[in-house]
Design a protein around this motif. Structure first.
Motif, mmCIF file in Angstrom:
data_model
loop_
_atom_site.group_PDB
_atom_site.id
_atom_site.type_symbol
_atom_site.label_atom_id
_atom_site.label_comp_id
_atom_site.label_asym_id
_atom_site.label_seq_id
_atom_site.Cartn_x
_atom_site.Cartn_y
_atom_site.Cartn_z
ATOM 1 N N VAL A 1 -28.898 -15.762 -0.137
ATOM 2 C CA VAL A 1 -29.016 -16.455 -1.422
ATOM 3 C C VAL A 1 -27.947 -17.543 -1.522
ATOM 4 C CG1 VAL A 1 -28.747 -16.168 -3.920
ATOM 5 C CG2 VAL A 1 -30.133 -14.542 -2.611
ATOM 6 N N SER A 2 -26.752 -17.264 -1.020
ATOM 7 C CA SER A 2 -25.691 -18.279 -1.062
ATOM 8 C C SER A 2 -26.055 -19.490 -0.213
ATOM 9 C CB SER A 2 -24.360 -17.687 -0.608
ATOM 10 O OG SER A 2 -24.341 -17.485 0.793
ATOM 11 N N VAL A 3 -26.752 -19.278 0.899
ATOM 12 C CA VAL A 3 -27.196 -20.395 1.732
ATOM 13 C C VAL A 3 -28.174 -21.267 0.943
ATOM 14 C CG1 VAL A 3 -28.485 -21.023 3.820
ATOM 15 C CG2 VAL A 3 -26.753 -19.215 3.917
ATOM 16 N N LEU A 4 -29.042 -20.640 0.170
ATOM 17 C CA LEU A 4 -29.956 -21.398 -0.678
ATOM 18 C C LEU A 4 -29.191 -22.226 -1.714
ATOM 19 C CD1 LEU A 4 -32.780 -18.767 -1.262
ATOM 20 C CD2 LEU A 4 -32.782 -20.700 0.334
ATOM 21 N N PHE A 5 -28.128 -21.656 -2.280
ATOM 22 C CA PHE A 5 -27.287 -22.390 -3.227
ATOM 23 C C PHE A 5 -26.650 -23.608 -2.549
ATOM 24 C CE2 PHE A 5 -26.357 -18.366 -5.897
ATOM 25 C CZ PHE A 5 -27.450 -18.618 -6.702
ATOM 26 N N ILE A 6 -26.196 -23.429 -1.320
ATOM 27 C CA ILE A 6 -25.540 -24.523 -0.595
ATOM 28 C C ILE A 6 -26.537 -25.631 -0.269
ATOM 29 C CG2 ILE A 6 -24.407 -25.121 1.593
ATOM 30 C CD1 ILE A 6 -23.037 -22.328 1.364
ATOM 31 N N VAL A 7 -27.748 -25.260 0.137
ATOM 32 C CA VAL A 7 -28.787 -26.261 0.399
ATOM 33 C C VAL A 7 -29.095 -27.030 -0.890
ATOM 34 C CG1 VAL A 7 -31.226 -26.565 1.007
ATOM 35 C CG2 VAL A 7 -29.769 -25.072 2.391
ATOM 36 N N ALA A 8 -29.191 -26.322 -2.006
ATOM 37 C CA ALA A 8 -29.448 -26.980 -3.287
ATOM 38 C C ALA A 8 -28.297 -27.921 -3.651
ATOM 39 C CB ALA A 8 -29.657 -25.943 -4.385
ATOM 40 N N LEU A 9 -27.051 -27.491 -3.415
ATOM 41 C CA LEU A 9 -25.892 -28.340 -3.687
ATOM 42 C C LEU A 9 -25.927 -29.591 -2.804
ATOM 43 C CD1 LEU A 9 -23.079 -28.854 -4.983
ATOM 44 C CD2 LEU A 9 -22.123 -27.590 -3.035
ATOM 45 N N ASP A 10 -26.261 -29.430 -1.548
ATOM 46 C CA ASP A 10 -26.349 -30.561 -0.626
ATOM 47 C C ASP A 10 -27.370 -31.590 -1.113
ATOM 48 O OD1 ASP A 10 -25.851 -31.965 1.926
ATOM 49 O OD2 ASP A 10 -27.902 -31.328 2.392
ATOM 50 N N ARG A 11 -28.524 -31.113 -1.520
ATOM 51 C CA ARG A 11 -29.562 -32.027 -2.023
ATOM 52 C C ARG A 11 -29.134 -32.709 -3.310
ATOM 53 N NH1 ARG A 11 -34.903 -28.419 -0.552
ATOM 54 N NH2 ARG A 11 -34.690 -28.720 1.685
ATOM 55 N N TRP A 12 -28.452 -31.979 -4.170
ATOM 56 C CA TRP A 12 -27.978 -32.538 -5.431
ATOM 57 C C TRP A 12 -26.933 -33.626 -5.178
ATOM 58 C CZ3 TRP A 12 -23.128 -32.095 -7.959
ATOM 59 C CH2 TRP A 12 -23.125 -32.524 -9.295
ATOM 60 N N VAL A 13 -25.998 -33.366 -4.256
ATOM 61 C CA VAL A 13 -24.958 -34.341 -3.925
ATOM 62 C C VAL A 13 -25.584 -35.598 -3.332
ATOM 63 C CG1 VAL A 13 -23.037 -34.794 -2.333
ATOM 64 C CG2 VAL A 13 -23.078 -32.688 -3.671
ATOM 65 N N LYS A 14 -26.572 -35.439 -2.445
ATOM 66 C CA LYS A 14 -27.226 -36.600 -1.848
ATOM 67 C C LYS A 14 -28.008 -37.394 -2.886
ATOM 68 C CE LYS A 14 -27.610 -34.883 2.843
ATOM 69 N NZ LYS A 14 -28.506 -34.345 3.865
ATOM 70 N N ARG A 15 -28.686 -36.702 -3.788
ATOM 71 C CA ARG A 15 -29.487 -37.368 -4.809
ATOM 72 C C ARG A 15 -28.597 -38.152 -5.780
ATOM 73 N NH1 ARG A 15 -32.595 -33.225 -5.647
ATOM 74 N NH2 ARG A 15 -31.371 -32.403 -7.341
ATOM 75 N N ARG A 16 -27.502 -37.565 -6.179
ATOM 76 C CA ARG A 16 -26.597 -38.217 -7.129
ATOM 77 C C ARG A 16 -25.601 -39.150 -6.447
ATOM 78 N NH1 ARG A 16 -23.083 -35.233 -10.448
ATOM 79 N NH2 ARG A 16 -23.052 -37.041 -11.762
ATOM 80 N N LYS A 17 -25.560 -39.087 -5.116
ATOM 81 C CA LYS A 17 -24.569 -39.861 -4.347
ATOM 82 C C LYS A 17 -23.180 -39.574 -4.903
ATOM 83 C CE LYS A 17 -27.856 -43.171 -2.927
ATOM 84 N NZ LYS A 17 -28.591 -44.323 -3.054
ATOM 85 N N SER A 18 -22.889 -38.285 -5.050
ATOM 86 C CA SER A 18 -21.650 -37.852 -5.680
ATOM 87 C C SER A 18 -20.411 -38.170 -4.848
ATOM 88 C CB SER A 18 -21.688 -36.347 -5.939
ATOM 89 O OG SER A 18 -22.696 -36.061 -6.867
ATOM 90 N N ILE A 19 -20.534 -38.101 -3.550
ATOM 91 C CA ILE A 19 -19.381 -38.386 -2.713
ATOM 92 C C ILE A 19 -19.463 -39.857 -2.318
ATOM 93 C CG2 ILE A 19 -18.180 -37.860 -0.569
ATOM 94 C CD1 ILE A 19 -19.259 -35.052 -0.762
ATOM 95 N N GLN A 20 -18.575 -40.636 -2.864
ATOM 96 C CA GLN A 20 -18.556 -42.078 -2.619
ATOM 97 C C GLN A 20 -17.363 -42.432 -1.735
ATOM 98 O OE1 GLN A 20 -20.839 -44.300 -3.712
ATOM 99 N NE2 GLN A 20 -22.006 -42.702 -4.694
ATOM 100 N N PHE A 21 -17.646 -43.175 -0.682
ATOM 101 C CA PHE A 21 -16.582 -43.691 0.167
ATOM 102 C C PHE A 21 -16.248 -45.106 -0.280
ATOM 103 C CE2 PHE A 21 -18.451 -40.490 2.957
ATOM 104 C CZ PHE A 21 -17.313 -39.845 3.401
ATOM 105 N N ARG A 22 -14.979 -45.474 -0.134
ATOM 106 C CA ARG A 22 -14.524 -46.814 -0.484
ATOM 107 C C ARG A 22 -13.586 -47.277 0.627
ATOM 108 N NH1 ARG A 22 -13.147 -45.542 -5.084
ATOM 109 N NH2 ARG A 22 -11.009 -44.939 -4.729
ATOM 110 N N ILE A 23 -13.853 -48.474 1.147
ATOM 111 C CA ILE A 23 -12.983 -49.049 2.175
ATOM 112 C C ILE A 23 -11.776 -49.635 1.461
ATOM 113 C CG2 ILE A 23 -12.785 -50.754 4.012
ATOM 114 C CD1 ILE A 23 -15.892 -50.553 4.265
#
Length: 139
Positions: A111-133
């Motif tokens: 179940v925790s793996v399912l939570f992590i997959v959901a978190l990964d998709r959420w982060v990608k959809r929201r582009k939550s992790i932003q890199f800046r040069i």
């Protein structure tokens, strides 16, 4: 968090595709290991805000927000272990045999793996992790 990256492509909208060297693969001490960006080092590509007008092929320093990244890292590493132990102990509290307790722990871990997959998709959809040069990398 800051990391070294190489510009792979630039875009007119002020962003660039960067290849970020995975931290575990590089000690950032180029004089000792023979240089960065060798083919043997695993890299991750990402989009970054190009604030220093870097050009293709240049080495740059990229940064991302520490707090948000650390929260995601903590979630990915801690939640599976917590759910595994909780599943086992909960089954044990109900008086189940050791085999059933192990199975409950494994199911909770799944179940925790399912939570992590959901978190990964959420982060990608929201582009939550932003890199800046933030700077050009000095050789």
């Amino acid at each position: 968090m800051t990391q070294t990256a190489q510009i792979k492509q630039t875009f007119p909208n002020g962003t660039a595709e960067v290849a970020v060297i995975r931290q575990g693969a590089c000690a950032h001490n180029c004089s000792e290991c023979g240089g960065c960006m060798t083919a043997a080092q695993p890299t991750v590509t990402a989009l970054a805000e190009n604030t220093v007008d870097a050009k293709v092929g240049e080495l740059v320093v990229v940064e991302t927000e520490n707090a948000q990244l650390m929260g995601i890292i903590a979630f990915v590493y801690l939640v599976p272990m917590v759910l595994l132990v909780t599943g086992y102990l909960l089954a044990q509290a109900f008086g189940l045999t050791q085999g059933w307790c192990i199975l409950a722990g494994v199911i909770a871990f799944g179940v925790s793996v399912l939570f992590i997959v959901a978190l990964d998709r959420w982060v990608k959809r929201r582009k939550s992790i932003q890199f800046r040069i933030v700077a050009h990398k000095e050789a």
